[in-house]
Design an enzyme around this catalytic site. Sequence first.
Site, PDB file in Angstrom:
ATOM      1  CB  CYS A  98     -10.260  92.289  80.871  1.00  0.00           C
ATOM      2  SG  CYS A  98     -11.511  91.653  79.731  1.00  0.00           S
ATOM      3  CG  ASN A  99      -5.893  94.666  79.332  1.00  0.00           C
ATOM      4  OD1 ASN A  99      -5.932  93.916  80.113  1.00  0.00           O
ATOM      5  ND2 ASN A  99      -4.787  96.044  79.472  1.00  0.00           N
TER       6      ASN A  99
END
Length: 123
Positions: A98-99
């Site tokens: 994800c980020n």
Amino acid sequence: MGESTASCILRDPDLYLGGDIPASSKEFINGKKLGAVLNCTPEVKNYFIGDDVEYSRVSVGDSRDDDDMEKMNEILKFAAEWIHLQRDVGGHNVYVHCNQGINRSASCVAAYLIRYKGMTYKD
């Protein structure tokens, strides 16, 4: 941008967990011999489509509002199964990101480990 490192969770084939920076690095993708990437963001690009890397996206925001939490619960089963099919059936090294590599992607990896590797949330 997110986390610049990735951790290897399991070996043979390898399962990596991390943020969006390694996902954009051709050196990382090739160096880890990744065959599959699960992108757990709605906005980060799938950088190397067509380069012998299988991609899937589970698009969920990184908040704790009711809509994102409900959506996350719905995708965990899909994500666990996708990781299983790529890693255990297909024999690919897999990167889940994800980020930052600490919330959405970690939840997807945990769902896989619980469902397919017999671990518990305490493990």
